[in-house]
Design an enzyme around this catalytic site. Sequence first.
Site, PDB file in Angstrom:
ATOM      1  N   ASP A 185       0.759  -0.880  -0.225  1.00  0.00           N
ATOM      2  CA  ASP A 185       0.155  -0.232   0.164  1.00  0.00           C
ATOM      3  C   ASP A 185       0.615   1.505  -0.256  1.00  0.00           C
ATOM      4  OD1 ASP A 185      -2.665  -0.872   0.141  1.00  0.00           O
ATOM      5  OD2 ASP A 185      -2.263  -1.709   2.451  1.00  0.00           O
ATOM      6  N   ARG A 228      -1.406   3.715  17.670  1.00  0.00           N
ATOM      7  CA  ARG A 228      -1.417   5.104  16.493  1.00  0.00           C
ATOM      8  C   ARG A 228      -1.025   6.204  16.749  1.00  0.00           C
ATOM      9  NH1 ARG A 228      -0.444   1.650  14.265  1.00  0.00           N
ATOM     10  NH2 ARG A 228      -1.427  -0.051  12.186  1.00  0.00           N
ATOM     11  N   ASP A 248      -8.086   3.053  11.465  1.00  0.00           N
ATOM     12  CA  ASP A 248      -6.668   3.292  11.182  1.00  0.00           C
ATOM     13  C   ASP A 248      -6.519   4.680  10.849  1.00  0.00           C
ATOM     14  OD1 ASP A 248      -5.149   1.665  12.861  1.00  0.00           O
ATOM     15  OD2 ASP A 248      -4.170   1.010  11.648  1.00  0.00           O
ATOM     16  N   SER A 256      -2.518 -10.397   6.973  1.00  0.00           N
ATOM     17  CA  SER A 256      -2.399  -8.824   7.469  1.00  0.00           C
ATOM     18  C   SER A 256      -2.128  -8.761   9.067  1.00  0.00           C
ATOM     19  CB  SER A 256      -3.519  -7.960   7.150  1.00  0.00           C
ATOM     20  OG  SER A 256      -3.133  -7.054   7.802  1.00  0.00           O
TER      21      SER A 256
END
Length: 423
Positions: free
Chosen positions: A13, A92, A121, A170
Amino acid sequence: MTRVALAFSGGLDTTVCVPILEEEYGYDEVVGVTVDVGQPESEFEEAEETAEALGLEHYVVDAKAEFAELCFTGVKANATYQGYPLGTALARPVIAEAILEVAEEQNCDAIAHGCTGKGNDQLRFETVWRGSDLEVIAPVRELGLTREWEIEYAAEKDLPVEAGDGGVWSIDTNIWSRAVEGGELENPDYVPPEDIYEWTAEPEGETTIEVAFEAGVPVAVDGEEMAPVELIQYLNEYAGQYGVGRTDVMEDRMLGLKVRENYEHPAATVLLTAHGALEDLVLTKGERSSKKSIEQEWSEKAYQGLVFAPVVDALEAFIDETQTAVTGTATVKVSGGSCRVVARDSEYAVYSEEMASFNTEDVAGIAQEDATGVAKYHGLQERLANEIHAGVEKPELAADGGADATDSDDTVAETADDYLHEN
Ligand code: ARG
């Protein structure tokens, strides 16, 4: 000269985001930022190598200490969300802050991430960034990119992504937890194979672990004092050998999606269990019950990435007030993948063996028979109410169950899949 800072992992990504930010969004320069919250070494190598191959200006920021501090605030709050100790969620805001700092230092005009439009996120990053003057960009979400499209694009552009980038699962790793999702795990009925786990062994064997706390903060394990990051890493490895700290969660995300997530978090499980056990010894009943709802609020906000919210400061003021007495030790037994308290000790214990014991006579000037009056009153109102109700006839409920509550409606969806395809 326009510059954009990109949260960069070197995965598929964020790698495709680099040319896209230049070509689609028209930025002259992309600055990659990777924040260290305790990912495995291989992830930094991947980020460095990919950055180099892309000719990307790349910064690595070590935020492990700040992150560990927030994890310990989570311990004071006994924080979990739907059974998971909030590893990704707590990391985060720390990552977002660190990237923003670099973006500002490096005179960037914008800041970007590679999150999809389905997860949490994007919200956790952007709520931090949108407080700045920088433009916020989310190419994957804004351009509706899919994995397949990204793989094709990367091949076309000859981008440095490995075949099958990222593997079947993932994975999101930091010192507090390792989260695994995707692939066959997306079927909630699929039993995870052992190979999704890296931190925890197949549960076997047992040991006891003593954790010492000072004002609610873990300071030592089995008598050995350690700094926060070191202590967490030590326990992940040590307790992980006993298979402790695996959770398999049907997680309700912020956008409402329900997602299956598997987690490993040995240190978090040991520390949360030990901390809770020590609190049970030193807090009053009132503190324990009031704190429960405060903890719930703190955890919800943390899950949403809102640990900087004013209400969180207020909740933490309550939490910290209760933690002054949370000094002492708790010992947990890790065995067969479970973790339970087996001993606790504190000079602030709200506990008197003498008072609780069956073998002692009157204490604090109170004799057994003093409870007689209390026993007479206890449940008085309930006994009275039952007596009165016994003499009252209950109204009959309507026999047809109310207005047309029939079962003739055949458009009702039977499963979530039916619903999706009928609507
Ligand atoms: N569902 C978790 C959260 O939002 C973790 C998300 C990342 N997980 C992953 N395996 N990539 O906190």
